[in-house]
Design a protein around this motif. Structure first.
Motif, PDB file in Angstrom:
ATOM      1  N   ILE A 125       3.510  -4.971 -12.574  1.00 18.62           N
ATOM      2  CA  ILE A 125       3.247  -3.561 -12.888  1.00 18.62           C
ATOM      3  C   ILE A 125       4.188  -2.593 -12.190  1.00 18.62           C
ATOM      4  N   THR A 126       4.513  -2.856 -10.915  1.00 17.64           N
ATOM      5  CA  THR A 126       5.276  -1.880 -10.145  1.00 17.64           C
ATOM      6  C   THR A 126       6.606  -1.531 -10.787  1.00 17.64           C
ATOM      7  N   ALA A 127       7.325  -2.522 -11.284  1.00 19.71           N
ATOM      8  CA  ALA A 127       8.635  -2.251 -11.896  1.00 19.71           C
ATOM      9  C   ALA A 127       8.505  -1.311 -13.092  1.00 19.71           C
ATOM     10  N   ARG A 128       7.461  -1.468 -13.882  1.00 19.39           N
ATOM     11  CA  ARG A 128       7.250  -0.592 -15.034  1.00 19.39           C
ATOM     12  C   ARG A 128       6.967   0.838 -14.580  1.00 19.39           C
ATOM     13  N   LEU A 129       6.147   0.975 -13.545  1.00 19.80           N
ATOM     14  CA  LEU A 129       5.857   2.308 -13.026  1.00 19.80           C
ATOM     15  C   LEU A 129       7.113   2.950 -12.436  1.00 19.80           C
ATOM     16  N   LEU A 130       7.921   2.136 -11.774  1.00 21.62           N
ATOM     17  CA  LEU A 130       9.161   2.635 -11.182  1.00 21.62           C
ATOM     18  C   LEU A 130      10.107   3.144 -12.269  1.00 21.62           C
ATOM     19  N   ALA A 131      10.190   2.406 -13.374  1.00 24.21           N
ATOM     20  CA  ALA A 131      11.060   2.824 -14.472  1.00 24.21           C
ATOM     21  C   ALA A 131      10.598   4.132 -15.090  1.00 24.21           C
TER      22      ALA A 131
ATOM     23  N   PHE B  21       8.345   6.579 -13.582  1.00 24.99           N
ATOM     24  CA  PHE B  21       8.113   7.729 -12.709  1.00 24.99           C
ATOM     25  C   PHE B  21       9.160   7.900 -11.616  1.00 24.99           C
ATOM     26  N   GLY B  22       9.963   6.871 -11.333  1.00 22.37           N
ATOM     27  CA  GLY B  22      10.902   6.958 -10.229  1.00 22.37           C
ATOM     28  C   GLY B  22      10.256   6.574  -8.908  1.00 22.37           C
ATOM     29  N   ALA B  23      11.071   6.480  -7.873  1.00 25.07           N
ATOM     30  CA  ALA B  23      10.605   5.933  -6.603  1.00 25.07           C
ATOM     31  C   ALA B  23       9.760   6.909  -5.789  1.00 25.07           C
ATOM     32  N   LYS B  24      10.150   8.165  -5.740  1.00 26.21           N
ATOM     33  CA  LYS B  24       9.513   9.114  -4.816  1.00 26.21           C
ATOM     34  C   LYS B  24       8.002   9.212  -4.971  1.00 26.21           C
TER      35      LYS B  24
ATOM     36  N   ILE C 167       8.231  -2.017  -3.176  1.00 22.71           N
ATOM     37  CA  ILE C 167       9.425  -2.240  -3.996  1.00 22.71           C
ATOM     38  C   ILE C 167      10.157  -0.929  -4.298  1.00 22.71           C
ATOM     39  N   PRO C 168       9.462   0.170  -4.647  1.00 21.81           N
ATOM     40  CA  PRO C 168      10.175   1.426  -4.847  1.00 21.81           C
ATOM     41  C   PRO C 168      10.944   1.889  -3.614  1.00 21.81           C
ATOM     42  N   ALA C 169      10.391   1.671  -2.417  1.00 22.69           N
ATOM     43  CA  ALA C 169      11.120   2.055  -1.208  1.00 22.69           C
ATOM     44  C   ALA C 169      12.385   1.225  -1.050  1.00 22.69           C
ATOM     45  N   MET C 170      12.293  -0.073  -1.351  1.00 21.65           N
ATOM     46  CA  MET C 170      13.477  -0.922  -1.309  1.00 21.65           C
ATOM     47  C   MET C 170      14.534  -0.443  -2.305  1.00 21.65           C
ATOM     48  N   MET C 171      14.108  -0.171  -3.511  1.00 22.49           N
ATOM     49  CA  MET C 171      15.036   0.244  -4.548  1.00 22.49           C
ATOM     50  C   MET C 171      15.639   1.610  -4.232  1.00 22.49           C
ATOM     51  N   ALA C 172      14.840   2.523  -3.674  1.00 21.90           N
ATOM     52  CA  ALA C 172      15.359   3.839  -3.315  1.00 21.90           C
ATOM     53  C   ALA C 172      16.437   3.729  -2.252  1.00 21.90           C
ATOM     54  N   ALA C 173      16.258   2.815  -1.307  1.00 18.42           N
ATOM     55  CA  ALA C 173      17.247   2.640  -0.241  1.00 18.42           C
ATOM     56  C   ALA C 173      18.571   2.127  -0.782  1.00 18.42           C
ATOM     57  N   MET C 174      18.520   1.313  -1.834  1.00 15.73           N
ATOM     58  CA  MET C 174      19.736   0.675  -2.351  1.00 15.73           C
ATOM     59  C   MET C 174      20.358   1.411  -3.527  1.00 15.73           C
ATOM     60  N   SER C 175      19.600   2.285  -4.194  1.00 22.91           N
ATOM     61  CA  SER C 175      20.055   2.828  -5.474  1.00 22.91           C
ATOM     62  C   SER C 175      21.281   3.709  -5.350  1.00 22.91           C
ATOM     63  N   GLY C 176      21.440   4.399  -4.215  1.00 20.72           N
ATOM     64  CA  GLY C 176      22.584   5.291  -4.082  1.00 20.72           C
ATOM     65  C   GLY C 176      23.808   4.645  -3.473  1.00 20.72           C
ATOM     66  N   ALA C 177      23.684   3.398  -3.050  1.00 20.16           N
ATOM     67  CA  ALA C 177      24.803   2.731  -2.378  1.00 20.16           C
ATOM     68  C   ALA C 177      25.810   2.221  -3.391  1.00 20.16           C
TER      69      ALA C 177
ATOM     70  N   LEU D 220       7.765  15.203   0.850  1.00 10.40           N
ATOM     71  CA  LEU D 220       8.410  16.442   1.262  1.00 10.40           C
ATOM     72  C   LEU D 220       9.916  16.307   1.450  1.00 10.40           C
ATOM     73  N   VAL D 221      10.376  15.117   1.872  1.00 12.69           N
ATOM     74  CA  VAL D 221      11.765  14.974   2.311  1.00 12.69           C
ATOM     75  C   VAL D 221      12.634  14.251   1.295  1.00 12.69           C
ATOM     76  N   MET D 222      12.103  13.219   0.641  1.00 16.05           N
ATOM     77  CA  MET D 222      12.952  12.399  -0.215  1.00 16.05           C
ATOM     78  C   MET D 222      13.453  13.186  -1.419  1.00 16.05           C
ATOM     79  N   GLY D 223      14.728  13.017  -1.736  1.00 20.17           N
ATOM     80  CA  GLY D 223      15.313  13.677  -2.886  1.00 20.17           C
ATOM     81  C   GLY D 223      14.878  13.019  -4.175  1.00 20.17           C
ATOM     82  N   THR D 224      15.159  13.694  -5.268  1.00 22.13           N
ATOM     83  CA  THR D 224      14.837  13.138  -6.570  1.00 22.13           C
ATOM     84  C   THR D 224      15.906  12.156  -6.989  1.00 22.13           C
ATOM     85  N   GLU D 225      15.608  11.387  -8.006  1.00 25.22           N
ATOM     86  CA  GLU D 225      16.548  10.369  -8.474  1.00 25.22           C
ATOM     87  C   GLU D 225      16.329  10.134  -9.953  1.00 25.22           C
ATOM     88  N   LYS D 226      17.186   9.330 -10.544  1.00 26.52           N
ATOM     89  CA  LYS D 226      16.959   8.941 -11.932  1.00 26.52           C
ATOM     90  C   LYS D 226      15.598   8.274 -12.039  1.00 26.52           C
ATOM     91  N   SER D 227      14.853   8.637 -13.027  1.00 24.73           N
ATOM     92  CA  SER D 227      13.517   8.048 -13.183  1.00 24.73           C
ATOM     93  C   SER D 227      13.403   7.217 -14.450  1.00 24.73           C
TER      94      SER D 227
END
Length: 481
Positions: free
Chosen positions: A318-324, A326-329, A375-385, A454-461
């Protein structure tokens, strides 16, 4: 064009087994802790070192393991890691004293720190020819992690109840030998030229270990005592030295420029607080079930199965579908807040509590929060690299999760002990201590959730963003339970 191995799916089975076993190593000992405490003479406060010795060695040396994998060859480091893990398992199983047990667990952690990054490199090498195959392989490999956590909880209860606690370590010997025999299926990855930042690895691991030791000992020596203050200052100096080394050497373990990657900092903060809340919950829930409710080892392991099964099912389906969608934040922030809700519910446990009323629903809520955020936290950490730094970003976020786990468990154990959790046999005092730990963990998770929102930026969702991350990022190490 990368070479396609006809045995790549068999090789994936070997790598997935490694992932399964490394993760199981963090969960299988939980149910066995009370029996180990009785036999080896751990105090209630010192018992956490059975877990933290592994976590400190694993988290502190994970980046070094990745570097060694690059420089010496992933297949060779993978085999060396299993050899070390087998050796540590033998020491831990044969231990007759507490300090030998801690040494064995630390050696196991060193083995895990070599196995995990080498396995990632081998997996990407095997399936680099086809992004769709790589995505499928990553999914199968990732599913081995929650499966290992679930199996560890169950097998820990079985071995401890009907054999003895050393069997939670003995099991690694035959499986390890079989895995070493099967390494011929793995590809040979050519080593690269470069230097090994041994001093940096020593500094960060020693700094983390000293910080945890200071927090563990503080309830006895006093938080304001000279000993505690000097130990904490020493830990801070070692960690500062690590950053100085990273800035000055030509080939550091962690190039500091990586922190300019968008959302890497906020994702790592979330992972640190997630580990600091989740691992103490799992640790104290084991103790509450056995030391307060009187559950045996098998019953305690079975009681944790609904939580781990939910975690595994939700993460894999389920998590991967939700991530696709709504995005990670929102998933990270919301997941941490849901985890906080479950922990706050657990803080209401009573000496005469009931598993069905006091533990089961709260643990399921907590597991739901964990499965939403991890998993979203992991993906958020790697997505901009960029592609060449995706593996480094993965290693850093795995390391911060382990560091958060170790420091969170140390701090909350100190708190629980000061509130009565050290008085074995006194059920009201034990319950009060465990309740205070659950409350503090809930606060940590809530702070993490609010800080993320409050702190995390937005990303592709969109699904495109998730696909891009999957195709270029090294898979992340999954939580033990």
């Amino acid at each position: 064009m990368p070479t396609v191995s006809p045995r790549r799916w068999w090789a994936l089975a070997v790598l997935a087994t490694a992932q399964f076993m490394v993760i199981m190593d963090t969960s299988i000992i939980g149910v066995a802790l009370p029996e180990m405490q009785k036999d080896l003479g751990f105090s209630q406060g010192e018992l956490q070192w059975v877990f933290n010795a592994y976590v400190i060695a694993f988290g502190g040396l994970l980046l070094l393991g990745g570097r060694l994998s690059d420089l010496l060859g992933a297949r060779w480091i993978f085999s060396a890691g299993w050899t070390v893990l087998i050796g540590g398992s033998v020491v831990a199983a044969a231990a007759q004293t507490a300090w030998v047990e801690v040494v064995g667990r630390a050696v196991q952690g060193v083995g895990g720190a070599l196995i995990a990054p080498a396995a990632m490199t081998l997996l990407v090498t095997l399936f680099a020819h086809d992004p769709r195959e790589l995505g499928k392989a990553m999914a199968l490999y990732g599913a081995a992690a929650p499966a290992g956590g679930t199996a560890g909880v169950f097998l820990g209860g079985v071995f401890t109840e009907w054999l003895s606690w050393p069997w939670v370590f003995i099991i690694y010997v035959p499986i390890g030998v079989a895995t070493l025999t099967a390494t011929r299926l793995l590809p040979t990855v050519a080593p690269r030229r470069g230097a090994i930042d041994v001093l940096g690895a020593v500094a960060v691991t020693a700094g983390l270990a000293l910080a945890v030791f200071a927090v563990v000992r503080a309830p006895e020596t006093g938080w304001g005592s000279t000993q505690t203050v000097l130990q904490l200052l020493g830990a801070a100096a070692l960690l500062a030295l690590f950053f100085v080394i990273q800035k000055s050497v030509r080939q550091p373990l962690m190039p500091l420029g990586i922190w300019r990657v968008p959302r890497l900092g906020s994702a790592n903060l979330a992972m640190t607080l997630l580990g600091a809340a989740w691992i103490p919950m799992w640790y104290f829930l084991n103790l509450y079930l056995q030391q307060v409710l009187g559950y045996g080892a098998f019953a305690s392991g079975a009681a944790l199965l609904p939580m781990t099964v939910l975690l595994m099912a939700f993460m894999t389906a389920i998590t991967a579908r939700l991530l696709a969608r709504f995005g990670a934040k929102p998933l990270i922030g919301g997941g941490l807040l849901v985890l906080a809700l479950g922990l706050a519910w657990l803080s209401a446990v009573e000496p005469s509590g009931s598993f069905v009323v006091d533990v089961l629903p709260a643990s399921l809520v907590a597991a739901l929060g964990m499965s939403l955020a991890y998993i979203p936290a992991m993906m958020a950490a790697m997505s901009g690299a960029p592609q060449e730094q995706a593996g480094l970003a993965s290693g850093i976020v795995n390391t911060t999760y382990q560091i958060g786990s170790a420091l969170g468990l140390a701090a909350l154990t100190a708190l629980a002990t000061s509130q009565g959790a050290g008085r074995l046999g006194d059920l009201p005092a034990l319950t009060e201590g465990f309740s205070s730990a659950f409350t503090a963990a809930a606060v940590i998770a809530a702070v993490g959730g609010l800080a993320t929102l409050l702190v995390m930026g937005t990303e592709k969702s969109s699904a495109t963003a998730v696909q891009e991350q999957t195709e270029r990022a090294e898979p992340a190490h999954q939580p033990g339970i």
